[in-house]
Design a protein around this motif. Sequence first.
Motif, PDB file in Angstrom:
ATOM      1  N   VAL A   1      33.704  -1.917  70.967  1.00 36.47           N
ATOM      2  CA  VAL A   1      33.779  -1.333  69.623  1.00 36.47           C
ATOM      3  C   VAL A   1      34.791  -0.199  69.652  1.00 36.47           C
ATOM      4  O   VAL A   1      34.880   0.542  70.639  1.00 36.47           O
ATOM      5  CB  VAL A   1      32.385  -0.806  69.173  1.00 36.47           C
ATOM      6  N   ASP A   2      35.560  -0.044  68.554  1.00 38.19           N
ATOM      7  CA  ASP A   2      36.423   1.117  68.374  1.00 38.19           C
ATOM      8  C   ASP A   2      35.589   2.219  67.735  1.00 38.19           C
ATOM      9  O   ASP A   2      35.072   2.064  66.621  1.00 38.19           O
ATOM     10  CB  ASP A   2      37.614   0.751  67.485  1.00 38.19           C
ATOM     11  N   LEU A   3      35.442   3.347  68.421  1.00 44.85           N
ATOM     12  CA  LEU A   3      34.555   4.410  67.945  1.00 44.85           C
ATOM     13  C   LEU A   3      35.046   5.056  66.655  1.00 44.85           C
ATOM     14  O   LEU A   3      34.261   5.711  65.967  1.00 44.85           O
ATOM     15  CB  LEU A   3      34.400   5.485  69.038  1.00 44.85           C
ATOM     16  N   ARG A   4      36.330   4.903  66.339  1.00 45.20           N
ATOM     17  CA  ARG A   4      36.815   5.454  65.070  1.00 45.20           C
ATOM     18  C   ARG A   4      36.271   4.691  63.872  1.00 45.20           C
ATOM     19  O   ARG A   4      36.265   5.218  62.760  1.00 45.20           O
ATOM     20  CB  ARG A   4      38.348   5.425  65.050  1.00 45.20           C
ATOM     21  N   GLU A   5      35.831   3.471  64.088  1.00 45.78           N
ATOM     22  CA  GLU A   5      35.274   2.656  63.008  1.00 45.78           C
ATOM     23  C   GLU A   5      33.750   2.632  63.025  1.00 45.78           C
ATOM     24  O   GLU A   5      33.153   1.834  62.313  1.00 45.78           O
ATOM     25  CB  GLU A   5      35.811   1.227  63.129  1.00 45.78           C
ATOM     26  N   GLU A   6      33.119   3.482  63.816  1.00 45.94           N
ATOM     27  CA  GLU A   6      31.666   3.479  63.952  1.00 45.94           C
ATOM     28  C   GLU A   6      31.140   4.895  63.766  1.00 45.94           C
ATOM     29  O   GLU A   6      31.750   5.874  64.212  1.00 45.94           O
ATOM     30  CB  GLU A   6      31.275   2.951  65.339  1.00 45.94           C
ATOM     31  N   MET A   7      29.982   5.000  63.105  1.00 45.60           N
ATOM     32  CA  MET A   7      29.355   6.296  62.908  1.00 45.60           C
ATOM     33  C   MET A   7      28.791   6.825  64.225  1.00 45.60           C
ATOM     34  O   MET A   7      28.388   6.043  65.092  1.00 45.60           O
ATOM     35  CB  MET A   7      28.232   6.177  61.876  1.00 45.60           C
ATOM     36  N   PRO A   8      28.731   8.167  64.407  1.00 48.41           N
ATOM     37  CA  PRO A   8      28.193   8.722  65.667  1.00 48.41           C
ATOM     38  C   PRO A   8      26.747   8.326  65.928  1.00 48.41           C
ATOM     39  O   PRO A   8      26.362   8.098  67.078  1.00 48.41           O
ATOM     40  CB  PRO A   8      28.333  10.233  65.465  1.00 48.41           C
ATOM     41  N   GLU A   9      25.915   8.228  64.851  1.00 49.62           N
ATOM     42  CA  GLU A   9      24.518   7.844  65.063  1.00 49.62           C
ATOM     43  C   GLU A   9      24.413   6.414  65.585  1.00 49.62           C
ATOM     44  O   GLU A   9      23.619   6.120  66.495  1.00 49.62           O
ATOM     45  CB  GLU A   9      23.727   7.982  63.748  1.00 49.62           C
ATOM     46  N   GLN A  10      25.242   5.521  65.025  1.00 47.73           N
ATOM     47  CA  GLN A  10      25.236   4.130  65.502  1.00 47.73           C
ATOM     48  C   GLN A  10      25.723   4.040  66.952  1.00 47.73           C
ATOM     49  O   GLN A  10      25.179   3.272  67.753  1.00 47.73           O
ATOM     50  CB  GLN A  10      26.119   3.272  64.601  1.00 47.73           C
ATOM     51  N   THR A  11      26.728   4.855  67.286  1.00 45.89           N
ATOM     52  CA  THR A  11      27.239   4.861  68.673  1.00 45.89           C
ATOM     53  C   THR A  11      26.153   5.291  69.650  1.00 45.89           C
ATOM     54  O   THR A  11      25.931   4.657  70.697  1.00 45.89           O
ATOM     55  CB  THR A  11      28.443   5.798  68.780  1.00 45.89           C
ATOM     56  N   ALA A  12      25.460   6.406  69.324  1.00 51.35           N
ATOM     57  CA  ALA A  12      24.405   6.898  70.219  1.00 51.35           C
ATOM     58  C   ALA A  12      23.275   5.881  70.341  1.00 51.35           C
ATOM     59  O   ALA A  12      22.752   5.627  71.442  1.00 51.35           O
ATOM     60  CB  ALA A  12      23.869   8.225  69.692  1.00 51.35           C
ATOM     61  N   LYS A  13      22.886   5.263  69.217  1.00 55.64           N
ATOM     62  CA  LYS A  13      21.805   4.274  69.248  1.00 55.64           C
ATOM     63  C   LYS A  13      22.182   3.065  70.097  1.00 55.64           C
ATOM     64  O   LYS A  13      21.389   2.566  70.913  1.00 55.64           O
ATOM     65  CB  LYS A  13      21.472   3.838  67.820  1.00 55.64           C
TER      66      LYS A  13
ATOM     67  N   ALA B   1      41.076   4.863  59.455  1.00 54.85           N
ATOM     68  CA  ALA B   1      41.220   3.657  60.279  1.00 54.85           C
ATOM     69  C   ALA B   1      41.970   2.579  59.508  1.00 54.85           C
ATOM     70  O   ALA B   1      41.734   2.363  58.322  1.00 54.85           O
ATOM     71  CB  ALA B   1      39.849   3.151  60.702  1.00 54.85           C
ATOM     72  N   MET B   2      42.892   1.918  60.174  1.00 57.72           N
ATOM     73  CA  MET B   2      43.750   0.920  59.534  1.00 57.72           C
ATOM     74  C   MET B   2      43.131  -0.463  59.644  1.00 57.72           C
ATOM     75  O   MET B   2      42.549  -0.805  60.675  1.00 57.72           O
ATOM     76  CB  MET B   2      45.131   0.929  60.193  1.00 57.72           C
ATOM     77  N   GLY B   3      43.280  -1.219  58.582  1.00 56.02           N
ATOM     78  CA  GLY B   3      42.795  -2.585  58.577  1.00 56.02           C
ATOM     79  C   GLY B   3      43.903  -3.585  58.858  1.00 56.02           C
ATOM     80  O   GLY B   3      45.048  -3.229  59.167  1.00 56.02           O
ATOM     81  N   HIS B   4      43.566  -4.874  58.688  1.00 58.17           N
ATOM     82  CA  HIS B   4      44.541  -5.929  58.965  1.00 58.17           C
ATOM     83  C   HIS B   4      45.673  -5.915  57.946  1.00 58.17           C
ATOM     84  O   HIS B   4      46.849  -6.123  58.291  1.00 58.17           O
ATOM     85  CB  HIS B   4      43.822  -7.273  58.948  1.00 58.17           C
ATOM     86  N   SER B   5      45.364  -5.630  56.678  1.00 58.94           N
ATOM     87  CA  SER B   5      46.404  -5.601  55.643  1.00 58.94           C
ATOM     88  C   SER B   5      47.389  -4.466  55.884  1.00 58.94           C
ATOM     89  O   SER B   5      48.605  -4.618  55.701  1.00 58.94           O
ATOM     90  CB  SER B   5      45.740  -5.439  54.274  1.00 58.94           C
ATOM     91  N   ASP B   6      46.864  -3.291  56.322  1.00 59.61           N
ATOM     92  CA  ASP B   6      47.763  -2.168  56.622  1.00 59.61           C
ATOM     93  C   ASP B   6      48.706  -2.511  57.768  1.00 59.61           C
ATOM     94  O   ASP B   6      49.894  -2.158  57.750  1.00 59.61           O
ATOM     95  CB  ASP B   6      46.938  -0.932  56.971  1.00 59.61           C
ATOM     96  N   LEU B   7      48.186  -3.186  58.792  1.00 63.66           N
ATOM     97  CA  LEU B   7      49.029  -3.579  59.917  1.00 63.66           C
ATOM     98  C   LEU B   7      50.123  -4.560  59.486  1.00 63.66           C
ATOM     99  O   LEU B   7      51.275  -4.459  59.929  1.00 63.66           O
ATOM    100  CB  LEU B   7      48.172  -4.197  61.024  1.00 63.66           C
ATOM    101  N   LEU B   8      49.764  -5.501  58.621  1.00 63.11           N
ATOM    102  CA  LEU B   8      50.767  -6.447  58.127  1.00 63.11           C
ATOM    103  C   LEU B   8      51.851  -5.728  57.328  1.00 63.11           C
ATOM    104  O   LEU B   8      53.051  -6.032  57.451  1.00 63.11           O
ATOM    105  CB  LEU B   8      50.081  -7.513  57.267  1.00 63.11           C
ATOM    106  N   GLU B   9      51.434  -4.742  56.512  1.00 63.35           N
ATOM    107  CA  GLU B   9      52.411  -3.983  55.728  1.00 63.35           C
ATOM    108  C   GLU B   9      53.359  -3.205  56.644  1.00 63.35           C
ATOM    109  O   GLU B   9      54.584  -3.176  56.431  1.00 63.35           O
ATOM    110  CB  GLU B   9      51.668  -3.030  54.804  1.00 63.35           C
TER     111      GLU B   9
END
Length: 646
Positions: A51-63, A273-281
């Motif tokens: 998982v990329d931690l920039r796309e995940e909440m801290p509580e979810q990461t700790a859990k 955080a960048m998505g797939h559309s941003d990367l294509l652009e």
Amino acid sequence: MSDQIKFIVDSLNKEPFRKNYNLITFDSLEPMQLLQVLSDVLAEIDPKQLVDLREEMPEQTAKRMLSLLGILKYKPSGNATDMTTFRQGLVIGSKPVIYPVLHWLLQRTNELKKRAYLARFLIKLEVPSEFLQDETVADTNKQDISAMEEEKDQLIKRVEHLKKRVETAQNYQWMLKIARQLRVEKERAEYLAQQKQEQKNQLFHAVQRLQRVQNQLKSMRQAAADAKPESLMKRLEEEIKFNLYMVTEKFPKELENKKKELHFLQKVVSEPAMGHSDLLELESKINEINTEINQLIEKKMMRNEPIEGKLSLYRQQASIISRKKEAKAEELQEAKEKLASLEREASVKRNQTREFDGTEVLKGDEFKRYVSKLRSKSTVFKKKHQIIAELKAEFGLLQRTEELLKQRHENIQQQLQTMEEKKGISGYSYTQEELERVSALKSEVDEMKGRTLDDMSEMVKKLNSLVSEKKSALASVIKELRQLRQKCQELTQECDEKKSQYDSCAAGLESNRSKLEQEVRRLREECLQEESRYHYTNCMIKNLEVQLRRATDEMKAYISSDQQEKRKAIREQYTKNIAEQENLGKKLREKQKVVRESHGPNMKQAKMWRDLQQLMECKKQCFLKQQSQTSIGQVIQEGGEDRLIL
């Protein structure tokens, strides 16, 4: 802690992580980056954790991390026994919490992979209540639970059965305690063996580094002893030039690059955080910019400016020289840092050695004699230790045999008593034993009374003859045994001497081998350098030969009387091109002169045409206006006539 960090960095630099860290860069990681490293290690154990931690909440990461660590049976050590403190440290990326977790995970990665793979089949799944409304799902869940409960009951019964079997044995508690101690000692022995191996590796690397540093120190001392004031001044001037270059050119450039990189990284972090559309652009923008760059390069090449070409050549050479200079400066700086670290390590090892035994480090023959003496003592110690182990094993075997015989005797006595009780003659065996003992005593007394002195003397003669026969029979065996014992002692002594000689010879050969390996390594490096220099020289010679061949061909073509060959010469071609360009320039200048002369009249004529056009446009507008007024009057007149008719 330093050994722990070193192990973590070494493990992360290997496959499959390949992080390319060192102790400084790893220790300077931000909490978010440190958590990302922990997440990558967990993803290697369980691929679901990627998982990329920039796309995940801290509580979810700790859990997520706590659940996987719970499955892997990780127990916080040290000050992290409080689970609240451990969770908080895991959320904020605290180094005292994450370092032990990384150390524990990287020590047993393969074992934890197996445990994480099996956990998905062994952990009970929590089925939501809305799915349990279905009868099929509910029946399947009940059957699974009942099967697990039956398996649990079977395991409990098996454990109780084993406990009952073990409890019947004598010294049950003592044996259980011994088994527990044995397990603890085995674990401790494994841990100590691992530590011993690590310390051996560290000692081996330290000895190698010490040898290299000693060689460098010796060479530096020799160089200092043979040095002259002129060479020292020259060396100081070179060092001053190097330091000036580092301070005035290299360090400011690196600082500027680091600032740019920091600004770029801060900009990247501040963005969402960048998505797939941003990367294509972004990819499309990059492609557009690349096409523009290619077009500009083509335009520049089409201009074909010779002065700019020469300047670009010089610029390219200057950039190559500056890059080489920077590379050599970096190599020199790294070598200096490595030399300083090695000197520090050598001083630390020297101080540790002085503190350990209060003496200087042994060198040369003294070290060899010390090693041979230590090995002879170790062989004697191993022999004595082996003898003690054999005696202990024999004592344990005899003690166990005695216990078994006593236990068997007691069992037989108990069986005999039970049989007497069944037959109704309890105490019969005891009474019989007493009667037999009394009768034996009475018979002995009777025999003693009935014996005569002749019988006793005859018995003594027989015994003496028997003893003499045994002595004569054993005399040869005893003599042979004495010879064999003496021979065994001589062979043992000779073996010890040969072994000490072998150990000393092996130590000498080992030191010679290390020296030869270093010399071979140095010669190989010199060979590679000479080989690369040879290839470079060959390439330069070939280039010069090509240039020389071109020059000779040009001279031949220029000197030759044949007009065809003269036309092929580069000088003739360039003179022809120059003449064509001069003619073209002359025509263009004449054309420019004509344009300049006709510029004034042409401008006047153009102004007259513009005025005529404006006049015609005005007439057109007046005509259209007049025409529209006449049409309106006719309409009004026709309307009046109609009203008169009415």
